[in-house]
Design a protein around this motif. Structure first.
Motif, PDB file in Angstrom:
ATOM      1  N   ASP A  39      -0.559   7.353  -1.448  1.00  0.00           N
ATOM      2  CA  ASP A  39      -1.813   6.822  -0.923  1.00  0.00           C
ATOM      3  C   ASP A  39      -3.007   7.466  -1.616  1.00  0.00           C
ATOM      4  OD1 ASP A  39      -2.948   4.977   0.945  1.00  0.00           O
ATOM      5  OD2 ASP A  39      -3.647   6.683   2.131  1.00  0.00           O
ATOM      6  N   PHE A  89       1.695  -2.912  -3.857  1.00  0.00           N
ATOM      7  CA  PHE A  89       2.008  -2.154  -2.652  1.00  0.00           C
ATOM      8  C   PHE A  89       0.951  -2.430  -1.583  1.00  0.00           C
ATOM      9  CE2 PHE A  89       3.755   0.046  -6.308  1.00  0.00           C
ATOM     10  CZ  PHE A  89       5.067   0.246  -5.920  1.00  0.00           C
ATOM     11  N   TYR A 127       1.229  -3.427   1.396  1.00  0.00           N
ATOM     12  CA  TYR A 127       1.565  -3.018   2.762  1.00  0.00           C
ATOM     13  C   TYR A 127       1.849  -1.515   2.857  1.00  0.00           C
ATOM     14  CZ  TYR A 127       1.902  -7.931   4.077  1.00  0.00           C
ATOM     15  OH  TYR A 127       1.612  -9.244   4.334  1.00  0.00           O
ATOM     16  N   LEU A 128       1.388  -0.758   1.870  1.00  0.00           N
ATOM     17  CA  LEU A 128       1.645   0.680   1.863  1.00  0.00           C
ATOM     18  C   LEU A 128       1.030   1.368   3.076  1.00  0.00           C
ATOM     19  CD1 LEU A 128       2.738   3.222   0.456  1.00  0.00           C
ATOM     20  CD2 LEU A 128       0.567   3.366  -0.771  1.00  0.00           C
ATOM     21  N   ASP A 129      -0.228   1.025   3.381  1.00  0.00           N
ATOM     22  CA  ASP A 129      -0.888   1.659   4.519  1.00  0.00           C
ATOM     23  C   ASP A 129      -0.146   1.402   5.818  1.00  0.00           C
ATOM     24  OD1 ASP A 129      -2.811   2.753   2.951  1.00  0.00           O
ATOM     25  OD2 ASP A 129      -4.423   1.404   3.530  1.00  0.00           O
ATOM     26  N   GLU A 130       0.333   0.162   5.998  1.00  0.00           N
ATOM     27  CA  GLU A 130       1.058  -0.154   7.231  1.00  0.00           C
ATOM     28  C   GLU A 130       2.361   0.643   7.325  1.00  0.00           C
ATOM     29  OE1 GLU A 130      -1.738  -3.500   6.524  1.00  0.00           O
ATOM     30  OE2 GLU A 130      -0.437  -2.250   5.299  1.00  0.00           O
ATOM     31  N   GLY A 131       3.075   0.753   6.192  1.00  0.00           N
ATOM     32  CA  GLY A 131       4.317   1.510   6.197  1.00  0.00           C
ATOM     33  C   GLY A 131       4.085   2.987   6.484  1.00  0.00           C
ATOM     34  N   VAL A 185      11.790   2.421   6.490  1.00  0.00           N
ATOM     35  CA  VAL A 185      10.400   1.940   6.496  1.00  0.00           C
ATOM     36  C   VAL A 185       9.872   1.780   5.074  1.00  0.00           C
ATOM     37  CG1 VAL A 185       8.030   2.509   7.154  1.00  0.00           C
ATOM     38  CG2 VAL A 185       9.895   2.875   8.775  1.00  0.00           C
ATOM     39  N   LEU A 186      10.175   2.737   4.202  1.00  0.00           N
ATOM     40  CA  LEU A 186       9.718   2.637   2.813  1.00  0.00           C
ATOM     41  C   LEU A 186      10.347   1.437   2.118  1.00  0.00           C
ATOM     42  CD1 LEU A 186       9.760   6.378   1.687  1.00  0.00           C
ATOM     43  CD2 LEU A 186       7.772   4.967   2.240  1.00  0.00           C
ATOM     44  N   THR A 210       8.689  -1.686   3.470  1.00  0.00           N
ATOM     45  CA  THR A 210       7.316  -1.765   2.963  1.00  0.00           C
ATOM     46  C   THR A 210       7.282  -2.310   1.538  1.00  0.00           C
ATOM     47  OG1 THR A 210       6.605   0.097   4.345  1.00  0.00           O
ATOM     48  CG2 THR A 210       5.251  -0.426   2.427  1.00  0.00           C
ATOM     49  N   SER A 225       5.852  -5.981   0.388  1.00  0.00           N
ATOM     50  CA  SER A 225       4.768  -5.999  -0.599  1.00  0.00           C
ATOM     51  C   SER A 225       5.132  -6.886  -1.786  1.00  0.00           C
ATOM     52  CB  SER A 225       4.463  -4.576  -1.073  1.00  0.00           C
ATOM     53  OG  SER A 225       4.014  -3.760  -0.011  1.00  0.00           O
TER      54      SER A 225
END
Length: 322
Positions: A82, A253, A255-259, A291-292, A295, A299
């Motif tokens: 992030d 990526f 949806y990185l923040d959501e994951g 989860v990763l 995600t 994405s």
């Protein structure tokens, strides 16, 4: 819990120092733009080093500690990804030439190692002295996850950074970059700072903010300061190569923040429930990996849908002729 002996700390820091010296003194002695191939090779090197150290933990300290290290490493690695968004914004805002970015990140990593050591030692001392701090850490991690979910519509503005505002007001600065130097002498022999020093200052101050999120998160996985520190630093060491590897494809990526938010909330809940129902480390590791994976899959699926929609909106060759 048996604390790691002092020699283990010195041995780890010595290996890290040697790797960083080789990195800057041999492979990056001269400023140059880091290619995708070079970034990929260094990313592999840092990941392999972390996994080898994980094997050392396994045979030296045991299976549980090895699982704790691996889980902490993955969590910190995901959270450090992030940081890449922030680095990209800062480098674009300050118009940093690509050849100078590795040097900024290198010294940024050294500062991060020092600050993480201070944060981790302070956190370990607080947890040992005051048991209720575990609930404060859990709340901080959950709030960090919620903040990530709400950040999508926010815009990072370096002009609002109070540290940079003070630096611009009180530090003598050159108008332009002077090679890859942070400090130079002007025509009067006076030491002045270059804009590259401001970039480094921005990187260091943002890392303090990230450390407030990540350090408590690792303490939810293990209370061993040595495991917390080593997993944290092993993840950070590969951050520079990861930046150059992913800077051009960060849109993949989405949806990185959501994951990361889901992972942080889970870890915060794990910390709050630690005295009622200790969640097994293996379960935590499996959840983080799941989860990763979800995600990344979501994405890539979103990117494919966006690309397909863009192709569908393009006029066909026949339409163009008409």
């Amino acid at each position: 819990m048996t604390e790691a002996p002092l020699w283990a700390w010195f041995a780890f820091l010595a290996v890290v120092g040697l790797m960083l010296a080789v990195d800057l003194g041999v492979f990056h002695r001269h400023a140059h733009s880091v290619s995708l191939r070079e970034a990929a090779l260094w990313s592999i090197v840092w990941v392999v080093m972390a996994l080898l150290f994980n094997l050392v933990i396994l045979f030296w300290m045991g299976k549980r500690e090895a699982l704790e290290f691996l889980t902490g490493y993955l969590v910190e690695k995901a959270l450090s990804a992030d940081n890449i968004f922030v680095f990209a914004v800062l480098f674009n805002y300050f118009a940093v030439p690509p050849a100078y970015r590795h040097r900024v990140l290198f010294w940024g990593v050294l500062g991060a190692i020092l600050m993480r050591f201070i944060f981790i030692m302070a956190g370990a001392a607080l947890l040992k002295q005051f048991h209720w701090v575990v609930y404060v850490f859990g709340a901080i991690v959950i709030l960090s996850g919620i903040k990530l979910l709400r950040r999508r519509d926010e815009h990072l503005d370096p002009d609002k950074n109070p540290v940079l505002q003070l630096a611009r007001r009180f530090l003598p600065l050159t108008p332009n970059y002077v090679g890859q130097h942070f400090v130079v002498r002007d025509d009067n022999g006076r030491l002045v700072f270059t804009p590259l020093a401001l970039v480094l200052l921005a990187v260091e101050t943002t890392d303090v903010v990230f450390a407030v999120d990540s350090v408590p998160a690792i303490f939810a996985i293990t209370r061993d300061p040595f495991i917390v520190f080593t997993s944290n630093i092993c993840a950070i060491l590969g951050l520079r190569a990861l930046y150059f590897l992913l800077e051009g494809v960060m849109k993949l990526f989405c949806y990185l923040d959501e994951g990361l938010a889901v992972i942080l909330v889970f870890i915060g809940i794990k910390m709050l429930l630690s005295e009622v129902y200790p969640i097994p480390v293996a379960l935590s590791l499996g959840f983080v990996l799941l989860v990763l994976a979800v995600t990344v899959a979501l994405s890539l699926w979103a990117e494919q849908r966006e690309r397909a929609a863009a192709l569908a909106d393009e006029p066909s060759a026949t339409d163009a002729e008409l």
